[in-house]
Design an enzyme around this catalytic site. Structure first.
Site, short mmCIF file in Angstrom:
data_model
loop_
_atom_site.label_atom_id
_atom_site.label_comp_id
_atom_site.label_asym_id
_atom_site.label_seq_id
_atom_site.Cartn_x
_atom_site.Cartn_y
_atom_site.Cartn_z
N LYS A 52 0.85 -1.20 0.00
CA LYS A 52 0.00 0.00 0.00
C LYS A 52 0.88 1.25 0.00
O LYS A 52 0.60 2.22 -0.70
CB LYS A 52 -0.94 -0.02 1.22
CG LYS A 52 -2.07 -1.02 1.05
CD LYS A 52 -2.83 -1.30 2.33
CE LYS A 52 -3.80 -2.47 2.09
NZ LYS A 52 -4.49 -2.93 3.29
N GLN A 96 -4.77 -1.84 9.52
CA GLN A 96 -4.64 -3.16 8.90
C GLN A 96 -5.18 -4.26 9.83
O GLN A 96 -4.78 -4.35 10.98
CB GLN A 96 -3.15 -3.42 8.57
CG GLN A 96 -2.90 -4.68 7.80
CD GLN A 96 -3.46 -4.61 6.37
OE1 GLN A 96 -3.32 -3.61 5.67
NE2 GLN A 96 -4.11 -5.67 5.94
N ASP A 119 -11.23 2.21 3.84
CA ASP A 119 -11.50 0.78 3.70
C ASP A 119 -13.00 0.54 3.60
O ASP A 119 -13.44 -0.54 3.22
CB ASP A 119 -10.97 0.01 4.93
CG ASP A 119 -9.69 -0.74 4.64
OD1 ASP A 119 -9.40 -0.94 3.44
OD2 ASP A 119 -9.00 -1.13 5.60
#
Ligand code: NAD
Length: 285
Positions: A52, A96, A119
């Protein structure tokens, strides 16, 4: 033989568009910024976070990384999220998952400002999907829709079967297909006679997490088959949920693993970050 849906190529095209938009935003507003929090030392998570970071840098997005020790407390983690929520130079925040044992993922997701939730795991954003009023879209299902659009595979009126009902893939995937007027069936671990559903699917999405789970006898001739699965085999290779060799001979379109859905997921994360930055620019004017 199926036409392979090339996630690498489509992802590159999306990233180029993102890079152009990033340049415009940087010039007219400020550099878009994504903050990524990683807690602990899970090797797979470290790879995802590194990818990322690289993807952000490659298209000009500022990438902030917070690597916290696995002993981090819930309070400390929430405090970092609050700091990032309040930082006007941060557009997107991503924590994450999975978090180390003892940390409450739900509470962390709820603590992220929905306007920075790139997200799209916050209930405010998942709720918006239900009403068809999209805020951010969860990256993997959004990436699959992008693939379908770019290959001009119609959804309207098609029977779309999604295997898997997770909050991050299966459920939002089903809603996005429904919002584009697909006739959607969601199958899961308790579904009886799974093949009776999959065999009538024009578009079949497999998000199960079991290698070679979908075999050719489960697939209709000429179907579009989307393989979301990422299964690490003993030899270190990646395998999807679809038995590629046999299904390739039956489907009209098929995503390979690797190189199908995976690259699209990061591309959509970058896109969500740009969407957030644009909204922050609007709010600033
Ligand atoms: P999950 O474990 O949360 O969900 C799996 C789903 O499969 C469940 O809803 C379960 O009901 C269903 N299932 C299990 N056994 C079944 C059976 N026998 N018949 C029918 N359904 C069954 O997983 P997830 O987070 O949704 O991820 C699914 C897969 O996709 C995993 O391999 C994951 O690594 C991968 N994934 C890939 C990406 C990407 O970017 N390509 C992103 C997210 C997840």
């Amino acid at each position: 033989m199926a036409i392979l849906l090339d996630g690498k190529a489509v992802s590159s095209a999306v990233r180029e568009e993102v890079a152009k938009e990033t340049a415009v935003l940087t010039e007219s507003f400020r550099q878009p910024c994504l903050a990524v929090i990683l807690v602990g030392d899970d090797p797979a998570s470290q790879v995802y976070v590194r990818n990322k970071h690289k993807a952000c840098e490659a298209c000009g997005i500022r990438s902030l990384q917070y690597h916290l020790p696995k002993e981090t407390t819930q309070k400390e983690l929430l405090a970092l999220v609050q700091t990032l929520n309040g930082d006007p130079t941060v557009d997107g925040i991503l924590c994450q998952l999975p978090l180390p044992e003892g940390l409450d993922e739900k509470e962390v997701i709820l603590s992220i400002d929905p306007g920075k939730d790139v997200d799209s795991f916050h209930p405010v954003n998942t709720g918006r999907i239900l009403s068809g009023d999209y805020g951010f879209l969860p990256c993997t299902p959004a990436g699959i829709m992008e693939l379908l659009h770019r290959y001009e595979i119609p959804v309207r009126g098609k029977h779309c079967v999604v295997i898997g009902r997770s909050n991050i893939v299966g459920k939002p995937m089903a809603m996005l297909l429904l919002n584009e007027s697909g006739t959607v069936t969601i199958c899961h671990s308790k579904t009886k006679d799974l093949s009776s559903f999959t065999r009538s699917a024009d578009i079949l999405v497999a998000a199960v997490g079991k290698p070679d789970f979908v075999t050719a006898d489960m697939v209709k001739d000429g179907a579009t088959v989307i393989d979301v699965g990422i299964n690490r085999m003993a030899d270190g290779k990646l395998k999807g949920d679809v038995d590629f060799e046999t299904v390739e001979k039956k489907a009209a379109f098929l995503t390979p693993v690797p190189g199908g859905v995976g690259p699209m997921t990061i591309a959509m994360l970058l896109k969500n970050t740009i969407t957030a930055a644009k909204r922050h620019r609007e709010a600033d004017q």
